[in-house]
Write a protein that holds these residues in place. Structure first.
Motif, PDB file in Angstrom:
ATOM      1  N   SER A  37       0.570  -0.993   0.043  1.00 27.24           N
ATOM      2  CA  SER A  37      -0.222  -0.370   0.241  1.00 27.24           C
ATOM      3  C   SER A  37       0.666   1.500   0.291  1.00 27.24           C
ATOM      4  O   SER A  37       1.602   1.094   0.242  1.00 27.24           O
ATOM      5  CB  SER A  37      -0.944  -0.279   1.001  1.00 27.24           C
ATOM      6  OG  SER A  37      -1.383   1.317   1.433  1.00 27.24           O
ATOM      7  N   LYS A  40      -0.278   3.513   3.248  1.00 27.56           N
ATOM      8  CA  LYS A  40      -0.166   2.719   4.628  1.00 27.56           C
ATOM      9  C   LYS A  40       1.645   2.976   4.753  1.00 27.56           C
ATOM     10  O   LYS A  40       2.380   2.354   4.393  1.00 27.56           O
ATOM     11  CB  LYS A  40      -0.612   2.162   4.492  1.00 27.56           C
ATOM     12  CG  LYS A  40      -1.625   1.533   4.729  1.00 27.56           C
ATOM     13  CD  LYS A  40      -2.668   0.548   5.034  1.00 27.56           C
ATOM     14  CE  LYS A  40      -4.544  -0.057   5.375  1.00 27.56           C
ATOM     15  NZ  LYS A  40      -5.418   0.594   4.129  1.00 27.56           N
ATOM     16  N   THR A  53      -2.274   5.087   8.549  1.00 28.81           N
ATOM     17  CA  THR A  53      -2.713   5.473   7.107  1.00 28.81           C
ATOM     18  C   THR A  53      -2.640   6.791   7.021  1.00 28.81           C
ATOM     19  O   THR A  53      -3.025   7.642   8.133  1.00 28.81           O
ATOM     20  CB  THR A  53      -4.048   4.657   6.687  1.00 28.81           C
ATOM     21  OG1 THR A  53      -3.559   3.482   7.479  1.00 28.81           O
ATOM     22  CG2 THR A  53      -4.610   5.303   5.699  1.00 28.81           C
ATOM     23  N   ASN A  56      -7.004  10.742   3.477  1.00 28.20           N
ATOM     24  CA  ASN A  56      -7.331   9.772   1.623  1.00 28.20           C
ATOM     25  C   ASN A  56      -6.793  11.242   0.765  1.00 28.20           C
ATOM     26  O   ASN A  56      -6.848  12.168   1.059  1.00 28.20           O
ATOM     27  CB  ASN A  56      -8.754   9.894   2.297  1.00 28.20           C
ATOM     28  CG  ASN A  56      -9.231   9.739   0.702  1.00 28.20           C
ATOM     29  OD1 ASN A  56      -9.605  10.046  -0.258  1.00 28.20           O
ATOM     30  ND2 ASN A  56      -9.656   7.858   0.517  1.00 28.20           N
ATOM     31  N   GLU A  85      -1.385  -0.279  -4.367  1.00 27.66           N
ATOM     32  CA  GLU A  85      -2.411  -0.035  -3.507  1.00 27.66           C
ATOM     33  C   GLU A  85      -2.826   0.818  -2.274  1.00 27.66           C
ATOM     34  O   GLU A  85      -1.823   1.368  -2.491  1.00 27.66           O
ATOM     35  CB  GLU A  85      -2.722  -1.947  -2.505  1.00 27.66           C
ATOM     36  CG  GLU A  85      -2.939  -4.039  -2.872  1.00 27.66           C
ATOM     37  CD  GLU A  85      -2.917  -4.401  -1.835  1.00 27.66           C
ATOM     38  OE1 GLU A  85      -2.767  -3.542  -0.744  1.00 27.66           O
ATOM     39  OE2 GLU A  85      -2.895  -5.210  -1.856  1.00 27.66           O
ATOM     40  N   GLU A  87      -6.289   3.399  -1.269  1.00 29.79           N
ATOM     41  CA  GLU A  87      -7.595   3.600   0.171  1.00 29.79           C
ATOM     42  C   GLU A  87      -8.700   4.041  -1.027  1.00 29.79           C
ATOM     43  O   GLU A  87      -8.346   4.870  -1.308  1.00 29.79           O
ATOM     44  CB  GLU A  87      -7.686   3.956   1.353  1.00 29.79           C
ATOM     45  CG  GLU A  87      -6.893   3.471   2.322  1.00 29.79           C
ATOM     46  CD  GLU A  87      -7.839   2.150   3.160  1.00 29.79           C
ATOM     47  OE1 GLU A  87      -8.583   2.658   3.602  1.00 29.79           O
ATOM     48  OE2 GLU A  87      -6.640   1.217   2.970  1.00 29.79           O
ATOM     49  N   ASP A 276      -5.306   2.407  11.758  1.00 32.73           N
ATOM     50  CA  ASP A 276      -5.831   1.302  11.591  1.00 32.73           C
ATOM     51  C   ASP A 276      -6.275   0.313  12.908  1.00 32.73           C
ATOM     52  O   ASP A 276      -4.517  -0.474  13.393  1.00 32.73           O
ATOM     53  CB  ASP A 276      -5.068  -0.034  10.288  1.00 32.73           C
ATOM     54  CG  ASP A 276      -5.666   0.795   9.158  1.00 32.73           C
ATOM     55  OD1 ASP A 276      -4.849  -0.047   8.251  1.00 32.73           O
ATOM     56  OD2 ASP A 276      -5.983   1.850   9.627  1.00 32.73           O
TER      57      ASP A 276
END
Length: 277
Positions: A37, A40, A53, A56, A85, A87, A276
């Motif tokens: 990710s 992350k 994380t 956004n 990856e 979110e 998380d």
């Protein structure tokens, strides 16, 4: 068969979770990129790992070779490499994600800076449009998505040969603003503005003109109202920015690293993030 399939899916999810929860810190303290990710990362403190994380629209910047920097930056500023990856997007009005810089759907000279879902509107200087790829303001004719009339007020340059002895460019007064004018280069209009304290005066020949004192331009004498123009001119001359009556066009503004407006909020170190669980 159905129970076997469910078991396999559950086993795969359990294995993935186990692999994430068992990240081993290379050192007692540091910040390490997630292996899949881009938004992350792992925070290690006293050799204990915590999965974090970024906000956004932000991604973890893993450019520090010593892994001592905790920094989330705009997605377009981070080279994610194999960390593909990310979110799912969380959008708000004018914001495709909660953090980032995004173009406007209706006006090509407008863009939005989004911070935690709150959008701040910015507009490029006259004659410029926001380039979606380079994320800077450029001349509108250099931005494929933009039509010159969107930022030029519908002004169109004279047809080739219509103005004699105009040289490589011609100047034209703005129809509504005494301080603004257009320069036509090979049929492409570009909007300029006279230095503060002056207005554009149409020349004796077609396609000519200069920036002059308002009192010398009929119809524009009261453009600045009660402003103290003498003090303004003196401060500009002392700063070396005066450019009155120049017979040559002002230099086109060079594209800046960021759009040429007050700089939008930049991701800071320890950018907003969510842990998380």
């Amino acid at each position: 068969m159905k129970s076997i399939a469910c078991f396999l899916v559950l086993s795969a999810l359990t294995s993935a979770a186990f692999a994430q929860e068992n990240f081993k810190c290379p050192d007692d303290f540091g910040f390490y990129p997630h292996h899949r990710s881009c938004d992350k990362y792992w925070k290690c403190d006293n050799n204990a790992a915590e999965l974090k994380t970024c906000g956004n629209g932000l991604a973890f910047d893993n450019s520090d070779p010593k892994y001592l920097t905790e920094n989330c930056d705009y997605l377009h500023n981070v080279d994610c490499g194999d960390r593909t990856e990310i979110e799912p997007a969380i959008s708000t009005p004018h914001c495709s994600r909660l953090y980032g810089i995004f173009y406007d759907d209706k006006k090509c000279d407008v863009f939005w800076s989004c911070w935690n879902g709150e959008a701040s509107r910015y507009q490029c200087p006259p004659g410029l449009a926001y380039d979606r790829e380079d994320r800077v303001c450029k001349w509108s004719d250099q931005v494929p998505e933009c039509k010159a009339e969107e930022v030029g007020g519908g002004f169109a340059c004279p047809a080739p040969g219509e103005i004699t002895n105009s040289g490589t460019f011609s100047r034209h007064a703005h129809p509504d603003d005494c301080r603004k004018y257009y320069i036509c280069l090979e049929g492409v209009p570009r909007e300029y503005g006279c230095p503060i304290g002056t207005v554009f005066k149409i020349g004796d020949a077609d396609g000519t003109g200069n920036c002059e004192d308002p009192e010398d331009v009929p119809g524009c004498e009261d453009y600045y109202g009660d402003l103290d123009l003498k003090s303004i001119r003196k401060s500009e001359l002392l700063a070396g920015t005066g450019n009155y009556g120049s017979s040559r066009p002002q230099a086109a503004p060079a594209p800046a690293p960021r759009p040429n407006k007050p700089r939008p909020p930049q991701p800071a170190r320890n950018a907003p993030e969510s842990a998380d669980n």
